[in-house]
Design a protein around this motif. Structure first.
Motif, PDB file in Angstrom:
ATOM      1  N   ASN A 168     -42.444  29.755  22.048  1.00 23.86           N
ATOM      2  CA  ASN A 168     -43.201  28.958  21.112  1.00 23.86           C
ATOM      3  C   ASN A 168     -42.323  29.503  19.963  1.00 23.86           C
ATOM      4  O   ASN A 168     -42.526  30.586  19.010  1.00 23.86           O
ATOM      5  N   PHE A 169     -41.523  28.375  19.562  1.00 23.18           N
ATOM      6  CA  PHE A 169     -40.131  29.003  18.607  1.00 23.18           C
ATOM      7  C   PHE A 169     -40.916  28.689  17.236  1.00 23.18           C
ATOM      8  O   PHE A 169     -40.516  29.462  16.187  1.00 23.18           O
ATOM      9  N   ALA A 170     -42.212  27.921  16.993  1.00 25.97           N
ATOM     10  CA  ALA A 170     -42.671  27.939  15.732  1.00 25.97           C
ATOM     11  C   ALA A 170     -43.171  29.118  15.227  1.00 25.97           C
ATOM     12  O   ALA A 170     -43.059  29.265  13.974  1.00 25.97           O
ATOM     13  N   THR A 171     -43.551  30.003  16.103  1.00 24.01           N
ATOM     14  CA  THR A 171     -43.999  31.483  15.521  1.00 24.01           C
ATOM     15  C   THR A 171     -42.848  32.181  15.324  1.00 24.01           C
ATOM     16  O   THR A 171     -43.040  33.313  14.557  1.00 24.01           O
ATOM     17  N   GLU A 172     -41.511  32.052  15.621  1.00 24.40           N
ATOM     18  CA  GLU A 172     -40.430  32.861  15.385  1.00 24.40           C
ATOM     19  C   GLU A 172     -39.548  32.298  14.386  1.00 24.40           C
ATOM     20  O   GLU A 172     -38.418  32.745  13.948  1.00 24.40           O
ATOM     21  N   GLY A 173     -39.889  30.969  13.825  1.00 21.09           N
ATOM     22  CA  GLY A 173     -39.100  30.500  12.833  1.00 21.09           C
ATOM     23  C   GLY A 173     -38.454  29.206  12.891  1.00 21.09           C
ATOM     24  O   GLY A 173     -37.617  28.803  12.109  1.00 21.09           O
ATOM     25  N   ALA A 174     -38.717  28.289  13.794  1.00 21.54           N
ATOM     26  CA  ALA A 174     -38.258  26.934  14.137  1.00 21.54           C
ATOM     27  C   ALA A 174     -39.136  26.102  15.040  1.00 21.54           C
ATOM     28  O   ALA A 174     -39.659  26.436  15.796  1.00 21.54           O
ATOM     29  N   PHE A 175     -39.046  24.897  14.514  1.00 23.99           N
ATOM     30  CA  PHE A 175     -39.684  23.965  15.404  1.00 23.99           C
ATOM     31  C   PHE A 175     -38.945  22.522  15.046  1.00 23.99           C
ATOM     32  O   PHE A 175     -38.347  22.378  13.801  1.00 23.99           O
ATOM     33  N   LYS A 176     -39.173  21.398  15.825  1.00 24.19           N
ATOM     34  CA  LYS A 176     -38.638  20.326  15.446  1.00 24.19           C
ATOM     35  C   LYS A 176     -39.773  19.464  15.213  1.00 24.19           C
ATOM     36  O   LYS A 176     -40.734  19.207  16.098  1.00 24.19           O
ATOM     37  N   LEU A 177     -39.677  18.366  14.364  1.00 28.26           N
ATOM     38  CA  LEU A 177     -40.434  17.033  13.985  1.00 28.26           C
ATOM     39  C   LEU A 177     -39.828  16.000  14.615  1.00 28.26           C
ATOM     40  O   LEU A 177     -38.528  15.640  14.366  1.00 28.26           O
ATOM     41  N   GLU A 178     -40.555  15.118  15.624  1.00 30.54           N
ATOM     42  CA  GLU A 178     -39.699  13.941  15.929  1.00 30.54           C
ATOM     43  C   GLU A 178     -40.494  12.877  15.256  1.00 30.54           C
ATOM     44  O   GLU A 178     -41.715  12.935  14.882  1.00 30.54           O
ATOM     45  N   ILE A 179     -39.908  11.787  14.814  1.00 26.24           N
ATOM     46  CA  ILE A 179     -40.168  10.832  13.922  1.00 26.24           C
ATOM     47  C   ILE A 179     -40.182   9.384  14.587  1.00 26.24           C
ATOM     48  O   ILE A 179     -39.121   9.013  15.240  1.00 26.24           O
ATOM     49  N   MET A 180     -40.973   8.647  14.689  1.00 26.07           N
ATOM     50  CA  MET A 180     -41.153   7.314  15.596  1.00 26.07           C
ATOM     51  C   MET A 180     -40.482   6.343  14.673  1.00 26.07           C
ATOM     52  O   MET A 180     -41.345   5.690  14.036  1.00 26.07           O
ATOM     53  N   ILE A 181     -39.310   6.354  14.655  1.00 23.39           N
ATOM     54  CA  ILE A 181     -38.566   5.471  13.557  1.00 23.39           C
ATOM     55  C   ILE A 181     -38.725   3.790  13.800  1.00 23.39           C
ATOM     56  O   ILE A 181     -38.353   3.174  13.138  1.00 23.39           O
ATOM     57  N   CYS A 182     -38.868   3.519  15.049  1.00 25.57           N
ATOM     58  CA  CYS A 182     -39.094   2.205  15.749  1.00 25.57           C
ATOM     59  C   CYS A 182     -40.553   1.790  15.537  1.00 25.57           C
ATOM     60  O   CYS A 182     -41.065   0.757  15.786  1.00 25.57           O
ATOM     61  N   SER A 183     -41.394   2.665  14.920  1.00 22.54           N
ATOM     62  CA  SER A 183     -42.816   2.180  14.913  1.00 22.54           C
ATOM     63  C   SER A 183     -42.858   1.072  13.671  1.00 22.54           C
ATOM     64  O   SER A 183     -42.458   1.233  12.631  1.00 22.54           O
ATOM     65  N   PRO A 184     -43.787   0.056  13.833  1.00 21.74           N
ATOM     66  CA  PRO A 184     -44.034  -0.696  13.012  1.00 21.74           C
ATOM     67  C   PRO A 184     -44.577  -0.317  11.784  1.00 21.74           C
ATOM     68  O   PRO A 184     -44.564  -0.774  10.670  1.00 21.74           O
ATOM     69  N   ASP A 185     -45.110   0.888  11.920  1.00 26.52           N
ATOM     70  CA  ASP A 185     -45.946   1.720  11.004  1.00 26.52           C
ATOM     71  C   ASP A 185     -44.941   2.718  10.153  1.00 26.52           C
ATOM     72  O   ASP A 185     -45.496   3.289   9.221  1.00 26.52           O
ATOM     73  N   TYR A 186     -43.796   2.706  10.552  1.00 27.54           N
ATOM     74  CA  TYR A 186     -42.962   3.886   9.895  1.00 27.54           C
ATOM     75  C   TYR A 186     -43.048   3.593   8.382  1.00 27.54           C
ATOM     76  O   TYR A 186     -42.584   2.498   7.734  1.00 27.54           O
TER      77      TYR A 186
ATOM     78  N   SER B 299     -54.685  30.673  12.144  1.00 30.09           N
ATOM     79  CA  SER B 299     -54.769  30.618  13.658  1.00 30.09           C
ATOM     80  C   SER B 299     -54.431  29.186  14.100  1.00 30.09           C
ATOM     81  O   SER B 299     -54.522  28.964  15.192  1.00 30.09           O
ATOM     82  N   MET B 300     -54.316  28.210  13.105  1.00 30.68           N
ATOM     83  CA  MET B 300     -53.880  26.945  13.512  1.00 30.68           C
ATOM     84  C   MET B 300     -52.431  26.683  13.915  1.00 30.68           C
ATOM     85  O   MET B 300     -51.671  26.818  13.079  1.00 30.68           O
ATOM     86  N   LEU B 301     -52.163  26.062  15.106  1.00 31.32           N
ATOM     87  CA  LEU B 301     -50.751  25.718  15.550  1.00 31.32           C
ATOM     88  C   LEU B 301     -50.237  24.571  14.447  1.00 31.32           C
ATOM     89  O   LEU B 301     -50.970  23.621  14.029  1.00 31.32           O
ATOM     90  N   ILE B 302     -48.979  24.741  14.211  1.00 32.66           N
ATOM     91  CA  ILE B 302     -48.294  23.611  13.408  1.00 32.66           C
ATOM     92  C   ILE B 302     -48.575  22.243  13.833  1.00 32.66           C
ATOM     93  O   ILE B 302     -49.063  21.116  13.152  1.00 32.66           O
ATOM     94  N   GLU B 303     -48.670  21.950  15.361  1.00 34.52           N
ATOM     95  CA  GLU B 303     -48.753  20.685  15.983  1.00 34.52           C
ATOM     96  C   GLU B 303     -50.409  20.117  15.489  1.00 34.52           C
ATOM     97  O   GLU B 303     -50.448  19.004  15.334  1.00 34.52           O
ATOM     98  N   ASP B 304     -51.255  21.142  15.748  1.00 31.50           N
ATOM     99  CA  ASP B 304     -52.781  20.670  15.576  1.00 31.50           C
ATOM    100  C   ASP B 304     -52.937  20.535  13.999  1.00 31.50           C
ATOM    101  O   ASP B 304     -53.603  19.644  13.644  1.00 31.50           O
ATOM    102  N   TYR B 305     -52.253  21.221  13.148  1.00 28.22           N
ATOM    103  CA  TYR B 305     -52.411  20.769  11.468  1.00 28.22           C
ATOM    104  C   TYR B 305     -51.923  19.594  11.174  1.00 28.22           C
ATOM    105  O   TYR B 305     -52.770  18.833  10.550  1.00 28.22           O
ATOM    106  N   ILE B 306     -50.859  19.159  11.858  1.00 30.39           N
ATOM    107  CA  ILE B 306     -50.352  17.706  11.545  1.00 30.39           C
ATOM    108  C   ILE B 306     -50.989  16.687  12.130  1.00 30.39           C
ATOM    109  O   ILE B 306     -51.339  15.803  11.442  1.00 30.39           O
ATOM    110  N   SER B 307     -51.293  17.003  13.185  1.00 30.84           N
ATOM    111  CA  SER B 307     -52.395  15.883  14.020  1.00 30.84           C
ATOM    112  C   SER B 307     -53.578  15.815  13.079  1.00 30.84           C
ATOM    113  O   SER B 307     -54.115  14.626  12.849  1.00 30.84           O
ATOM    114  N   CYS B 308     -54.268  16.944  12.851  1.00 31.57           N
ATOM    115  CA  CYS B 308     -55.693  16.779  12.283  1.00 31.57           C
ATOM    116  C   CYS B 308     -55.417  16.304  10.725  1.00 31.57           C
ATOM    117  O   CYS B 308     -56.327  15.572  10.191  1.00 31.57           O
TER     118      CYS B 308
END
Length: 126
Positions: free
Chosen positions: A89-107, A54-63
């Protein structure tokens, strides 16, 4: 143990799961870091374990990876308003996009790999 390169990890995953799971990185020019990664999967074959069903992908990554911290990776382009076709919600249909903060000092390439491994091994149990 030597750290694995992100590009090599993505190739490895795509080869291992080539018919039902794929990662597509979008690299930023010059700095050679992916600013986003498309995740595509067959929702019939990539069934989540019961404790995560029952957990959404964005909640999983965040937690799982960024609780109480600024995330380095976040899920984008996922909207849960079923009344509008273009905002499905394309994540339930087989697609989602991950954005990466490439300019973060913590990259860290290793953090991105860890998130991808978590999605593949824990969230989808592949």
């Amino acid at each position: 143990m030597k750290n694995q390169r992100l590009a090599d990890y993505i190739k490895e995953v795509n080869k291992a799961h080539e018919y039902y799971f794929a990662l597509t990185p979008y690299y930023a020019p010059v700095i050679d870091r992916p600013s986003a990664i498309d995740v595509r999967f067959d929702p019939k074959r990539c069934v989540r374990p019961k404790h995560l069903s029952s957990m959404l992908i964005e909640d999983y990554i965040s937690c799982r990876f960024f609780e109480r911290k600024q995330p380095l990776v976040r899920v984008a382009s996922v909207n849960h308003d079923p009344s509008r076709r273009e905002n499905r919600n394309f994540a339930t249909e087989g697609a989602f996009k991950l954005e990466i903060m490439i300019c973060s000092p913590d990259y860290s390439e290793q953090v991105v790999i860890d998130v991808l491994k978590g999605i593949i091994e824990e969230y989808f149990a592949l």
